[in-house]
Motif scaffolding. Structure first.
Motif, PDB file in Angstrom:
ATOM      1  N   GLN A   1       0.818  -1.221   0.000  1.00 36.78           N
ATOM      2  CA  GLN A   1       0.000   0.000   0.000  1.00 36.78           C
ATOM      3  C   GLN A   1       0.852   1.271   0.000  1.00 36.78           C
ATOM      4  O   GLN A   1       0.610   2.200   0.767  1.00 36.78           O
ATOM      5  CB  GLN A   1      -0.948  -0.022   1.196  1.00 36.78           C
ATOM      6  CG  GLN A   1      -1.902  -1.194   1.074  1.00 36.78           C
ATOM      7  CD  GLN A   1      -2.938  -1.227   2.189  1.00 36.78           C
ATOM      8  OE1 GLN A   1      -3.278  -0.228   2.777  1.00 36.78           O
ATOM      9  NE2 GLN A   1      -3.442  -2.399   2.463  1.00 36.78           N
ATOM     10  N   GLY A   2       1.854   1.260  -0.850  1.00 38.64           N
ATOM     11  CA  GLY A   2       2.647   2.479  -1.051  1.00 38.64           C
ATOM     12  C   GLY A   2       3.633   2.797   0.045  1.00 38.64           C
ATOM     13  O   GLY A   2       4.141   3.915   0.125  1.00 38.64           O
ATOM     14  N   GLU A   3       3.920   1.789   0.924  1.00 46.37           N
ATOM     15  CA  GLU A   3       4.900   2.018   1.992  1.00 46.37           C
ATOM     16  C   GLU A   3       5.852   0.834   2.089  1.00 46.37           C
ATOM     17  O   GLU A   3       5.449  -0.311   1.831  1.00 46.37           O
ATOM     18  CB  GLU A   3       4.195   2.167   3.338  1.00 46.37           C
ATOM     19  CG  GLU A   3       3.387   3.433   3.445  1.00 46.37           C
ATOM     20  CD  GLU A   3       2.729   3.547   4.814  1.00 46.37           C
ATOM     21  OE1 GLU A   3       3.433   3.753   5.810  1.00 46.37           O
ATOM     22  OE2 GLU A   3       1.504   3.403   4.863  1.00 46.37           O
ATOM     23  N   VAL A   4       7.083   1.101   2.520  1.00 44.49           N
ATOM     24  CA  VAL A   4       8.023   0.006   2.754  1.00 44.49           C
ATOM     25  C   VAL A   4       7.651  -0.658   4.081  1.00 44.49           C
ATOM     26  O   VAL A   4       7.562   0.008   5.111  1.00 44.49           O
ATOM     27  CB  VAL A   4       9.479   0.539   2.811  1.00 44.49           C
ATOM     28  CG1 VAL A   4      10.441  -0.572   3.234  1.00 44.49           C
ATOM     29  CG2 VAL A   4       9.891   1.096   1.449  1.00 44.49           C
ATOM     30  N   VAL A   5       7.407  -1.976   4.024  1.00 41.55           N
ATOM     31  CA  VAL A   5       7.002  -2.672   5.251  1.00 41.55           C
ATOM     32  C   VAL A   5       8.055  -3.674   5.728  1.00 41.55           C
ATOM     33  O   VAL A   5       7.942  -4.226   6.817  1.00 41.55           O
ATOM     34  CB  VAL A   5       5.647  -3.394   5.078  1.00 41.55           C
ATOM     35  CG1 VAL A   5       4.514  -2.392   4.937  1.00 41.55           C
ATOM     36  CG2 VAL A   5       5.675  -4.351   3.886  1.00 41.55           C
ATOM     37  N   HIS A   6       9.074  -3.938   4.906  1.00 41.88           N
ATOM     38  CA  HIS A   6      10.087  -4.923   5.307  1.00 41.88           C
ATOM     39  C   HIS A   6      11.348  -4.698   4.491  1.00 41.88           C
ATOM     40  O   HIS A   6      11.284  -4.390   3.308  1.00 41.88           O
ATOM     41  CB  HIS A   6       9.562  -6.347   5.042  1.00 41.88           C
ATOM     42  CG  HIS A   6      10.576  -7.421   5.286  1.00 41.88           C
ATOM     43  ND1 HIS A   6      10.723  -8.032   6.512  1.00 41.88           N
ATOM     44  CD2 HIS A   6      11.512  -7.978   4.466  1.00 41.88           C
ATOM     45  CE1 HIS A   6      11.704  -8.936   6.427  1.00 41.88           C
ATOM     46  NE2 HIS A   6      12.193  -8.914   5.200  1.00 41.88           N
ATOM     47  N   GLU A   7      12.480  -4.856   5.151  1.00 41.38           N
ATOM     48  CA  GLU A   7      13.776  -4.794   4.470  1.00 41.38           C
ATOM     49  C   GLU A   7      14.685  -5.794   5.127  1.00 41.38           C
ATOM     50  O   GLU A   7      14.765  -5.841   6.360  1.00 41.38           O
ATOM     51  CB  GLU A   7      14.391  -3.412   4.700  1.00 41.38           C
ATOM     52  CG  GLU A   7      14.293  -2.493   3.538  1.00 41.38           C
ATOM     53  CD  GLU A   7      15.138  -1.258   3.747  1.00 41.38           C
ATOM     54  OE1 GLU A   7      14.664  -0.369   4.488  1.00 41.38           O
ATOM     55  OE2 GLU A   7      16.244  -1.211   3.204  1.00 41.38           O
ATOM     56  N   SER A   8      15.367  -6.624   4.340  1.00 40.63           N
ATOM     57  CA  SER A   8      16.291  -7.606   4.918  1.00 40.63           C
ATOM     58  C   SER A   8      17.200  -8.108   3.811  1.00 40.63           C
ATOM     59  O   SER A   8      17.048  -7.716   2.648  1.00 40.63           O
ATOM     60  CB  SER A   8      15.513  -8.782   5.515  1.00 40.63           C
ATOM     61  OG  SER A   8      14.880  -9.520   4.481  1.00 40.63           O
ATOM     62  N   SER A   9      18.098  -9.026   4.179  1.00 43.70           N
ATOM     63  CA  SER A   9      18.844  -9.698   3.121  1.00 43.70           C
ATOM     64  C   SER A   9      17.847 -10.549   2.332  1.00 43.70           C
ATOM     65  O   SER A   9      16.810 -10.971   2.871  1.00 43.70           O
ATOM     66  CB  SER A   9      19.941 -10.586   3.718  1.00 43.70           C
ATOM     67  OG  SER A   9      19.352 -11.710   4.335  1.00 43.70           O
TER      68      SER A   9
END
Ligand code: ATP
Length: 239
Positions: free
Chosen positions: A214-222
């Motif tokens: 929905q237009g937002e970053v919700v997760h970041e990882s390798s």
């Protein structure tokens, strides 16, 4: 070695008319990194790429590429900075041969590249295209057209390539071939931002993963961590 951000988005918002689609996207892609941008249909992945390339009617926030602010720049100026884009719809130009379509990549980048050497390198990397240089581009199979679109983006040696769902609608043998190609590009130190619905395939190629919802970053990882985390994949990437 310190990681250098080649592309950085900070609080990026974008609109189609009155429809507010991106709500403050922040992400970075370091030099030499392959980042997979994933998320379900309509999450805003294509819009993120279009915002970087200057193709949205309205965008705000900050986008920096190779130390330059992109948002004030017209789309063609962004190509000239060494940013290449392979849109989902490929845009192979009818009436032009494979060779002529590739030449458009050199023209669009406006880079000081020796044409003969550039073609030799493309022929080596894309044997399927080498055999079909004089064939009309739009008569290639879907997968071959996708390879042509990728080759056209690479021919002027961009600093970074943004790819929108390159594996979509392509027969498995060519998806395999494309995977080999992307691994090779990664090993050569190319910087790629890869939007994909084929999540597992993309995560096996990428160093890092970013999920948009929905237009937002919700997760970041390798990429490896997300590959191992089926719960998060199911929550945000299920089609
Ligand atoms: P998909 O894999 O389905 O393309 P996506 O994550 O790339 O998904 P976007 O194409 O960026 O998603 O779409 C984000 C939102 O913007 C969606 O709600 C979509 O309906 C809307 N949208 C996309 N293109 C337009 C347009 N030309 N005009 C109005 N709204 C649009």
């Amino acid at each position: 070695m310190a990681e250098t951000a080649l592309l950085e988005l900070d609080g990026v918002q974008a609109w189609y008319g009155a429809s507010h689609v991106l709500h403050g996207i922040s992400l970075r892609v370091n030099e030499g990194e392959v980042v997979a941008l994933v998320g379900r249909n309509g999450a805003g992945k294509t819009t993120t790429l279009r915002t970087v390339m200057g193709l949205m009617p309205k965008a705000e926030g900050r986008v920096r590429f190779a130390g330059q602010d992109l948002l004030p720049l017209a789309a063609h100026r962004r190509f000239h900075l060494g940013l290449a884009y392979v849109p989902e719809e490929r845009r192979i130009v009818p009436g032009l041969s494979v060779r002529e379509n590739l030449r458009l990549g050199l023209v669009a980048a406006n880079a000081d590249i020796e044409e003969r050497a550039a073609f030799a390198e493309i022929a080596e990397t894309f044997p399927r295209l080498r055999e079909r240089l004089d064939q009309e581009g739009v008569t290639l199979s879907g997968g071959e057209q996708q390879m042509l679109a990728i080759a056209r983006a690479l021919i002027a040696k961009p600093k970074m390539v943004l790819l929108d769902e390159p594996s979509e609608g392509i027969m498995p043998v060519l998806v395999e071939e494309m995977g080999v190609l992307f691994r090779r590009l990664r090993d050569q130190g190319k910087t790629l931002l890869l939007v994909e619905q084929n999540v597992e395939w993309a995560l096996r190629l990428a160093d890092r993963a970013v999920i948009i919802d929905q237009g937002e970053v919700v997760h970041e990882s390798s990429a490896a961590a997300l590959l191992a985390d089926k719960d998060i994949q199911d929550r945000y990437c299920a089609v």
